[in-house]
Structure formats: C-alpha cells, structure tokens
Enzyme design. Sequence first.
Site, PDB file in Angstrom:
ATOM      1  N   VAL A  44       0.867  -1.191   0.000  1.00 22.60           N
ATOM      2  CA  VAL A  44       0.000   0.000   0.000  1.00 22.60           C
ATOM      3  C   VAL A  44       0.895   1.230   0.000  1.00 22.60           C
ATOM      4  O   VAL A  44       1.696   1.434   0.922  1.00 22.60           O
ATOM      5  CB  VAL A  44      -0.917   0.026   1.249  1.00 22.60           C
ATOM      6  CG1 VAL A  44      -1.844   1.237   1.203  1.00 22.60           C
ATOM      7  CG2 VAL A  44      -1.699  -1.268   1.372  1.00 22.60           C
ATOM      8  N   ALA A  52       4.493  21.357   2.446  1.00 20.66           N
ATOM      9  CA  ALA A  52       4.942  22.541   3.182  1.00 20.66           C
ATOM     10  C   ALA A  52       4.558  22.325   4.643  1.00 20.66           C
ATOM     11  O   ALA A  52       3.586  21.624   4.926  1.00 20.66           O
ATOM     12  CB  ALA A  52       4.259  23.784   2.637  1.00 20.66           C
ATOM     13  N   LYS A  80      10.726  27.895   4.361  1.00 17.99           N
ATOM     14  CA  LYS A  80       9.428  28.538   4.101  1.00 17.99           C
ATOM     15  C   LYS A  80       9.235  29.630   5.151  1.00 17.99           C
ATOM     16  O   LYS A  80       9.234  29.352   6.345  1.00 17.99           O
ATOM     17  CB  LYS A  80       8.315  27.495   4.222  1.00 17.99           C
ATOM     18  CG  LYS A  80       6.924  28.082   4.181  1.00 17.99           C
ATOM     19  CD  LYS A  80       5.855  27.023   4.433  1.00 17.99           C
ATOM     20  CE  LYS A  80       4.498  27.672   4.612  1.00 17.99           C
ATOM     21  NZ  LYS A  80       3.473  26.723   5.072  1.00 17.99           N
TER      22      LYS A  80
END
Length: 542
Positions: A44, A52, A80
């Site tokens: 799976v 982010a 970021k």
Amino acid sequence: MKPKEIVIVGGGSSGWMAAAYLNAALNRNGRTVARISLVESPDVSRIGVGEATVPSINHILAVIGIDEQEFLKRVDGTFKQAIKYVNWLAIDGSQYYHPFNRFRDSPIDRSGLNWLMSDRSVPFAHTVSAQPALCEANLAPKMAGPWDFGPPLTYAYHMNALKFADFLCEISIARGVKHYLDHVTDVEMAENGDIEAVVTRHGHRLEADLFIDCTGFAALLIEKKLGVAWVDCSQWLLCDRAVTMQVPYAHHYPGYVRPYTTATALSAGWVWEIPLQSNRSLGYVHSSSFLSDEQAEQELRRFEGDHAAQLDTRIVPFKVGHRAKSWVRNCIAIGLSGSFIEPLESTGLYLSDLATVMLTEHFPYGDELEPLAFRFNRIMTNRFYEILDFINLHYCLSRRDDSDFWREIQKPDRITDRLKAKLDFWRSKPPSPTDFEDQFFPAMQDTALPSGGLPGDHRSPKDTGSLFGVDSHEAILYGMDFLREECAQWFGQSRPPTQIAETIAGRLKIAPQKLPPHDWWLQRAVGMPVYESASTPPDSEK
Ligand SMILES: Cc1cc2nc3c(=O)[nH]c(=O)nc-3n(C[C@H](O)[C@H](O)[C@H](O)COP(=O)(O)OP(=O)(O)OC[C@H]3O[C@@H](n4cnc5c(N)ncnc54)[C@H](O)[C@@H]3O)c2cc1C
C-alpha cells in the site's frame, strides 16, 4: 516499571514521526518506558506530494535530535517563511502574504488598528513583518555565518514527506524501534473490547498495550475494526482532490528557489507551488463537483505554461473531516486516519505532529486510559475546528464571481456557524488578542459542535487559538480587505498614508548585506545543485 508495548501500523510520515518522537521523548536517561514496533505494508503506497510545513516541525526535529542541515539534505528541503496568496480576493493579480514573523514595538500592539486607520496604501503584512519583502527578494532566513541580524526570523520547511519518513525510519531503527515490512491482514480483539494483536501476511502476531493507527485514509484499526465514524466536513471545504505535477529544475529552473509557498486561486480551487531543492511541486486542489480530472489537469498545465505539456500528472483524492474520536480504547489514530483538512495552510503534518506530542503528554504510565483519551480527543477536536474555521475564512471573504465554485463558496451555508459568529463580532470591533484567549464570540455560546461533539462533552465549542491566533487572522482578514466599509464609517473617508514601522524599514535596508539569496544558501550549506536558469523564466511574471 514494565515498558508499555506500542505497535504502530503504517509507515508514512505520520507513522515514522510517531515512532521517532515517542522513542526519543519517552525513552530517556537510560529508562525504557515504551517498546515500539512499526509494521508497514510493502503493497500500500504512502502519500507524498511535496509538502509545506508550519514552524512547530522544529519542536519534533529538536526532540528527535536532528541536525537542520542534515535534515534539509535528506528531505530535499528548503525554507518557508510565509504563504503568498494570489488572486483570492479577485481575479486581478491581487496578492497578500501570511508571514510567520510578526513585529511588535510596544507593549500594546496597535499595528492592526494603525493599518485600519490608514489609507491601506501598503499591504497590511508588509507593515508588521519584514518577511513579505524578504520573500519578494528571495532571501534566506539564515545568514552565511553566525546570526547578527536582530531577532531571528521564524521559518518552517518545504520537504518531500516520503524522504522524511525514510529518514525517520533509519533513525528509529538505529535507536531500537522494531520494523516489519509486512501487510496487516487481521486485527484481533481482546474480550474487554481492546485490540489485542495485529496479524500479518507473513505470520507475525504483534501484541501490544497501545496500537497507533497510521494507515492513512484506509483507517484499518480505528474504522475498519473499531467502527469509529468519520465526521465529514465537506459542506464547508468543497475541495476533495488534487492534481499534482513535479517540475524538475534540470530543465525548468526559473532562476530562484522561493523561500515561501505560493497559493494561487484558480477556477475551482487553488494551486500550490512548493519549491524543493530538485523540483517545484505543483498541486491543483479542486472540487470534483465543479471540475473533472481532465479539466483540472488542463488548467494546471495552462497555469504552468507550455513547457508543462510533457510533464506527468497524478490525481490524489482526499476527504476533509475527522474521526468522531481519535483515541478509542487502546487505539489512537494519527495522521490521515485521524483527520485531514485540505492543505491550504499546510496543516497535515502538523496534525500528526500535534497528536504525537499530545500522546506523549497524555501517555498512560498506568492502566487507566479513559481520562487521557477524553482529554486527548478534546484537544484534537478543538484544534481541528480551529483550523477548519481558519481555512474556511480564506474562501468566504473572496469577491470572485467568475465561476460556479467561487459563487458557491461564498454562500452562507458554506461558512461555519463559529466563523460567522467571529466575523460578525469583528465587524463591531477588529480582532484583538483576548478574543483568542477566552473566545468571546457572543453568537457562539450555544452552538453545538457540528455532528462531532464528544459524548458527555457539553461545552461551548471553544477554539484554542493556539495555532492560528490574532496575528494569523489579521493577515488573512486584512489581506482579504476585511472591514473596508466599516473603517470608512469609523475613521472617515480620508485617512493618512500607511506607515511601515521604522524597525522593519531599517531591517529591510540592511537585509541584502546580511541575508544571502535562498538558492545560494542551499547550494553552500546543504549542497543543492547549481542549475542553469531557463533562458526565458517560465514563471518570472507570477
Ligand atoms: C493532496 C494532499 C496535499 C498535502 N499537502 C500537505 C502539505 O503541504 N503539508 C502537510 O503538512 N501535509 C500535507 N498533506 C498531508 C500529508 O501528506 C500527510 O499527512 C502525510 O502524508 C501523512 O500521511 P499518513 O502517514 O497518515 O498516511 P499515508 O502516507 O497514506 O501512509 C499510510 C501507511 O499505512 C500503510 N498501510 C496501509 N494499509 C496497511 C496494512 N493493511 N498493513 C500495513 N500497513 C498498511 C501504508 O503502507 C503506508 O505506509 C497533504 C495531503 C494530501 C492528500
């Protein structure tokens, strides 16, 4: 004390974050409080889109003891400092920032009010944070040498979540977490209703005191075995799938790596641009009720430009909602099995991170689970609704009417009752810090949690306000031009020009001498390749 046995099922970023964090936080000073095993299926696949994060990720990294530069190297990571929103208010190139840093220069913070009393000639976020301008200049939030640029800049990361999971797997196994690469085929119950063991295809039977369900949307333990319902929240957030694309820098390097996430509104949702070290990750988050997969793919390709014609795309379906209870008996759902809110404010990994930290704080050293589960569930549900309202806010203030999607999203039925109460209240006075402490929103006092209330929990639905407080709300509200008419009434039509605080202006003046370009920092500090810029940068205008 006999160590507790913990079995984690699922080896995506949630599973390995839980394994590495619980191991580091619980097993300290030579004492083993928990013996941890993780079983993940080779069949799976895991979800990884180019993620982010929010700054709380730094707590997880610090507790596990991960060096930042090593982390960035291993996860294809970049910095970021903010999210830049484009075309959310109207389809006219309008934009605003939600930065992580906020500047305060006096004990009473009047910067929101000062901006409202001004002529709005400078966007709000630029008046309270240096980060929007630093982002526009593509500067790193770090210096090349030791830091001497005043208060630190708060930041999070962009990363490849699959590489993050692999990195945490390596760390965890080296520190004693047992790893089974095997598919769980059965879940056995004890007489008292607890889970007793999970059984795998290759004949392992893993017993434990606690089972952590990190099987993603499959929710193998919490839903398939224990039957705990999923509380659907698609009434308020309509998007239910993303079409994703990776734009490799090897051929499409625009000449910079942005130190921020961009979220641009399109016809039936929005597209993320997440800059990694090796590529730019794009994902068009949209509503399948308004757009087919083919239309979404075409719109994404148009957005990126001609060079995107040959790039592969992938459809990633998702659902917005949460488990009625994430912790039931001896099973705790963490990650997509527990909840998911669409990725607009990057809260997927955050909710896994929060659940893991809360499990550590509410760890059952004895046999009594019920009070711990109650408190854990209450925290997770409150935080979920706080985030749901906050994301809902981004959509409902839009004035776009260029598509059925944007017209639908602004209808009263699509706005949560809590958010309506907050907006009404803030139309009589602008948001201020104490709103987020005692949650005084008059119309909310008798509202029940929408279908997700916990049995025996008759409280008013209070937000915690601890992830998205007044700073974040002001960034979105004023970025979306909230209170324009009210301010004209309160403060008159003719108002003085907007001022940027001197401290911020002074900081920005010396920023180019102090802070290197984001690309340059990544190349020097963590070995990001030096790419040749495309001769005509495809997105230089965006
Ligand atoms: C479109 C989209 C965009 C996103 N963007 C962001 C973002 O920008 N920022 C952010 O923070 N988060 C984001 N997220 C969320 C983030 O990607 C997920 O939170 C993260 O991938 C964690 O997923 P998970 O580990 O819970 O589940 P998954 O990654 O789905 O992992 C499930 C695991 O369970 C295993 N498993 C399943 N069945 C069995 C079985 N029978 N036996 C054994 N193992 C089994 C699988 O093998 C796998 O290892 C986004 C999610 C989506 C869908």
